[in-house]
Write a protein that holds these residues in place. Structure first.
Motif, PDB file in Angstrom:
ATOM      1  N   ASP A   1      89.223  13.419   2.228  1.00  0.00           N
ATOM      2  CA  ASP A   1      90.116  12.263   2.315  1.00  0.00           C
ATOM      3  C   ASP A   1      89.850  11.267   1.198  1.00  0.00           C
ATOM      4  OD1 ASP A   1      91.357  13.229   4.627  1.00  0.00           O
ATOM      5  OD2 ASP A   1      89.789  12.385   5.896  1.00  0.00           O
ATOM      6  N   MET A   2      88.684  11.351   0.595  1.00  0.00           N
ATOM      7  CA  MET A   2      88.346  10.513  -0.560  1.00  0.00           C
ATOM      8  C   MET A   2      87.399  11.301  -1.442  1.00  0.00           C
ATOM      9  SD  MET A   2      85.668   8.455  -1.878  1.00  0.00           S
ATOM     10  CE  MET A   2      84.732   7.560  -0.629  1.00  0.00           C
ATOM     11  N   VAL A   3      87.609  11.232  -2.745  1.00  0.00           N
ATOM     12  CA  VAL A   3      86.732  11.922  -3.686  1.00  0.00           C
ATOM     13  C   VAL A   3      86.293  10.953  -4.776  1.00  0.00           C
ATOM     14  CG1 VAL A   3      86.449  13.831  -5.307  1.00  0.00           C
ATOM     15  CG2 VAL A   3      87.856  14.149  -3.268  1.00  0.00           C
ATOM     16  N   ILE A   4      84.995  10.943  -5.039  1.00  0.00           N
ATOM     17  CA  ILE A   4      84.432  10.190  -6.158  1.00  0.00           C
ATOM     18  C   ILE A   4      84.415  11.132  -7.349  1.00  0.00           C
ATOM     19  CG2 ILE A   4      82.404   8.968  -6.995  1.00  0.00           C
ATOM     20  CD1 ILE A   4      81.613   8.729  -3.944  1.00  0.00           C
ATOM     21  N   ALA A   5      85.123  10.783  -8.409  1.00  0.00           N
ATOM     22  CA  ALA A   5      85.256  11.708  -9.535  1.00  0.00           C
ATOM     23  C   ALA A   5      85.086  10.978 -10.860  1.00  0.00           C
ATOM     24  CB  ALA A   5      86.627  12.383  -9.495  1.00  0.00           C
ATOM     25  N   GLY A   6      84.428  11.648 -11.788  1.00  0.00           N
ATOM     26  CA  GLY A   6      84.250  11.052 -13.112  1.00  0.00           C
ATOM     27  C   GLY A   6      83.323  11.875 -13.960  1.00  0.00           C
ATOM     28  N   GLY A   7      82.696  11.220 -14.928  1.00  0.00           N
ATOM     29  CA  GLY A   7      81.810  11.944 -15.837  1.00  0.00           C
ATOM     30  C   GLY A   7      80.707  11.051 -16.346  1.00  0.00           C
ATOM     31  N   VAL A   8      79.661  11.701 -16.852  1.00  0.00           N
ATOM     32  CA  VAL A   8      78.490  10.971 -17.322  1.00  0.00           C
ATOM     33  C   VAL A   8      77.831  11.742 -18.451  1.00  0.00           C
ATOM     34  CG1 VAL A   8      76.985  12.076 -15.589  1.00  0.00           C
ATOM     35  CG2 VAL A   8      76.308   9.880 -16.613  1.00  0.00           C
ATOM     36  N   GLU A   9      77.220  11.008 -19.358  1.00  0.00           N
ATOM     37  CA  GLU A   9      76.463  11.643 -20.440  1.00  0.00           C
ATOM     38  C   GLU A   9      75.358  10.701 -20.909  1.00  0.00           C
ATOM     39  OE1 GLU A   9      76.302  15.301 -21.447  1.00  0.00           O
ATOM     40  OE2 GLU A   9      78.376  14.681 -21.066  1.00  0.00           O
ATOM     41  N   ALA A  10      74.191  11.284 -21.197  1.00  0.00           N
ATOM     42  CA  ALA A  10      73.074  10.529 -21.779  1.00  0.00           C
ATOM     43  C   ALA A  10      72.436  11.395 -22.859  1.00  0.00           C
ATOM     44  CB  ALA A  10      72.057  10.153 -20.705  1.00  0.00           C
ATOM     45  N   PRO A  11      73.060  11.486 -24.026  1.00  0.00           N
ATOM     46  CA  PRO A  11      72.621  12.426 -25.061  1.00  0.00           C
ATOM     47  C   PRO A  11      71.549  11.899 -25.995  1.00  0.00           C
ATOM     48  CG  PRO A  11      74.622  11.368 -25.775  1.00  0.00           C
ATOM     49  CD  PRO A  11      74.304  10.795 -24.402  1.00  0.00           C
ATOM     50  N   LEU A  12      71.064  10.672 -25.763  1.00  0.00           N
ATOM     51  CA  LEU A  12      70.197  10.036 -26.750  1.00  0.00           C
ATOM     52  C   LEU A  12      68.726  10.387 -26.548  1.00  0.00           C
ATOM     53  CD1 LEU A  12      72.114   6.695 -26.939  1.00  0.00           C
ATOM     54  CD2 LEU A  12      71.731   8.277 -28.818  1.00  0.00           C
ATOM     55  N   SER A  13      68.420  11.618 -26.865  1.00  0.00           N
ATOM     56  CA  SER A  13      67.036  12.097 -26.932  1.00  0.00           C
ATOM     57  C   SER A  13      66.964  13.048 -28.118  1.00  0.00           C
ATOM     58  CB  SER A  13      66.641  12.819 -25.634  1.00  0.00           C
ATOM     59  OG  SER A  13      67.358  14.026 -25.508  1.00  0.00           O
ATOM     60  N   PRO A  14      65.781  13.285 -28.677  1.00  0.00           N
ATOM     61  CA  PRO A  14      65.713  14.106 -29.892  1.00  0.00           C
ATOM     62  C   PRO A  14      66.365  15.481 -29.746  1.00  0.00           C
ATOM     63  CG  PRO A  14      63.655  12.931 -29.587  1.00  0.00           C
ATOM     64  CD  PRO A  14      64.477  12.652 -28.360  1.00  0.00           C
ATOM     65  N   TYR A  15      66.101  16.175 -28.631  1.00  0.00           N
ATOM     66  CA  TYR A  15      66.697  17.509 -28.490  1.00  0.00           C
ATOM     67  C   TYR A  15      68.183  17.430 -28.166  1.00  0.00           C
ATOM     68  CZ  TYR A  15      67.589  22.268 -27.031  1.00  0.00           C
ATOM     69  OH  TYR A  15      68.117  23.527 -26.913  1.00  0.00           O
ATOM     70  N   GLY A  16      68.557  16.521 -27.269  1.00  0.00           N
ATOM     71  CA  GLY A  16      69.974  16.378 -26.941  1.00  0.00           C
ATOM     72  C   GLY A  16      70.801  16.055 -28.170  1.00  0.00           C
ATOM     73  N   TRP A  17      70.284  15.167 -29.026  1.00  0.00           N
ATOM     74  CA  TRP A  17      71.003  14.795 -30.239  1.00  0.00           C
ATOM     75  C   TRP A  17      71.087  15.967 -31.215  1.00  0.00           C
ATOM     76  CZ3 TRP A  17      74.104  11.020 -29.883  1.00  0.00           C
ATOM     77  CH2 TRP A  17      74.642  10.403 -31.015  1.00  0.00           C
ATOM     78  N   LEU A  18      70.027  16.786 -31.241  1.00  0.00           N
ATOM     79  CA  LEU A  18      70.043  17.974 -32.091  1.00  0.00           C
ATOM     80  C   LEU A  18      71.112  18.957 -31.636  1.00  0.00           C
ATOM     81  CD1 LEU A  18      68.746  19.597 -34.417  1.00  0.00           C
ATOM     82  CD2 LEU A  18      67.173  20.555 -32.722  1.00  0.00           C
ATOM     83  N   CYS A  19      71.271  19.114 -30.319  1.00  0.00           N
ATOM     84  CA  CYS A  19      72.317  20.004 -29.803  1.00  0.00           C
ATOM     85  C   CYS A  19      73.690  19.559 -30.290  1.00  0.00           C
ATOM     86  CB  CYS A  19      72.282  20.021 -28.277  1.00  0.00           C
ATOM     87  SG  CYS A  19      70.868  20.884 -27.564  1.00  0.00           S
TER      88      CYS A  19
END
Length: 413
Positions: free
Chosen positions: A182-200
């Motif tokens: 009857d209700m849905v919480i929907a969206g997105g998130v990202e936290a790319p600010l780390s050395p490996y994440g940024w390299l990806c």
């Protein structure tokens, strides 16, 4: 089919906490991309990002912060905001079993994972946090949102590159229409600010490269002759979605409606971003418009994917022509994310809430850094200053990902 409406919004972005500071920045064309100060990025191709000024310990229990990654912190806080905006408490206003969660994410939680893997190699396995396995994987925010709010309904995480957040909103709408919640919480998130994440992100080939001739806030240039890729950002944007009759029965304030959506997959060639004609992306656009029961002439603006990757910018223009023909001449196109950064899994939800704000105010925000349109892009691009048009009823949001994953949303005011 029941209309799917949006009754609550929460956001944490480089502009601040909440939708209001984000909309204010976008409306005025202010740019929030800065040099990275979260880690030493001197040896990376891109040393700029959209960074959120958010301290999890100011808002969340310290034990929770210790065992989870930053992308979970951002998501949980944004969801709390969205529920407060909607005036809803799970388990009281909506049964926990009838509440769902849909999350879009690309990278997972690498800030936590890198720290613990470093301990593994320097101190040994016993030094690694027991929460390593549960903190980094892309579905961690989904699980922790459910725990934080006591949710027991359908929950899913969508990992579809930069279209992940759009797929989450579509998943929510379909779950509501099928009566699964009857209700849905929907969206997105990202936290790319780390050395490996940024390299990806760097090795994906989608990121812009720092240039001596440009300041950090000038690097992200969708549709501009100097476009060279995206500048990425961290953040979370979540929406509360309900069937219209449910929302009206409880007297909810309705921000807008997800009137239609369309998806397609290019299937062009392995590891290639998009097929070259825009035909398949165009099909997702027309499906979204047709599902909403409108035509191109009913659309007041297009919030483009606007990655700044030259091939993607050009083919997005081709897709609009493929979908709408001569009517594309009269479609104002903007990519305001160039001011605060591409939120990856949170990009489409951010564009959706900005589209709702734009329609309410009757003003199309500009695309920052768009000085001279690139050759081959024949669109009505909104640049320089915001364009005041008066209120309009429908906005198309375009999202796409590596491998030719396309998802388009039609927002109704």
């Amino acid at each position: 089919m029941s209309a799917i409406v949006i009754t609550g919004i929460g956001a944490v972005t480089p502009s601040g906490t909440g939708v209001e500071p984000l909309w204010a920045d976008v409306r005025e064309g202010r740019r929030r991309i800065t040099g990275i100060d979260r880690f030493d990025a001197a040896h990376y191709a891109c040393t700029a990002a959209g960074q959120a000024d958010f301290s999890a310990r100011d808002h969340l229990p310290s034990r929770f912060v210790k065992r989870t990654d930053r992308f979970t912190h951002l998501a949980v806080h944004a969801v709390r905001q969205a529920l407060a905006d909607a005036g809803l408490t799970v388990g009281e206003d909506i049964p926990a079993e009838r509440t769902g969660v849909m999350v879009g994410n690309v990278l997972g939680g690498w800030e936590f994972a890198e720290r613990e893997l470093r301990k593994l190699w320097t101190e040994g396995p016993r030094a690694v946090s027991p929460y390593q396995a549960t903190a980094w994987f892309p579905a961690a925010p989904q699980g922790n949102i459910c725990i934080d709010q006591g949710i027991k309904g359908p929950a899913r995480t969508f990992v579809a590159d930069r279209a992940s957040g759009a797929y989450a909103l579509i998943g929510a709408a379909e779950s509501l229409q099928r009566g699964h919640a009857d209700m849905v919480i929907a969206g997105g998130v990202e936290a790319p600010l780390s050395p490996y994440g940024w390299l990806c992100l760097e090795t994906s080939g989608l990121g812009a490269k720092s240039r001596a001739s440009l300041q950090p806030h000038e690097l992200y240039r969708p549709f501009d002759a100097g476009h060279g890729g995206s500048v990425f950002a961290e953040g979370a944007v979540f929406l509360i979605m309900e069937r219209r009759e449910t929302a009206e029965a409880r007297g909810a304030v309705i921000h807008g409606e997800l009137g239609g959506w369309g998806v397609s997959t290019d299937g062009y060639m392995p590891y290639y971003t998009v097929e070259p004609t825009g035909e398949v992306l165009g099909r997702a656009m027309t499906t979204a418009v047709e599902r909403a029961g409108v035509t191109a002439r009913d659309i007041g603006a297009v919030f483009a994917h606007g990655s700044g990757v030259p091939f993607e910018d050009v083919t997005e223009g081709y897709a609009l022509r493929e979908a709408f023909g001569a009517d594309a001449d009269h479609l104002p196109v903007t990519a305001p994310k160039a001011g605060f950064g591409h939120l990856l899994g949170g990009a489409a939800p951010a564009d959706a809430v900005l589209a709702l704000s734009a329609m309410r105010e009757g003003l199309i925000p500009p695309t920052p850094n768009l000085d001279r349109p690139a050759p081959g892009i024949d669109l009505d691009l909104v640049r320089g200053e915001a364009r005041r048009t008066g209120r309009w009823g429908h906005t198309l949001v375009v999202s796409r990902g590596l491998g030719g994953v396309n998802a388009c949303l039609l927002l109704r005011s």
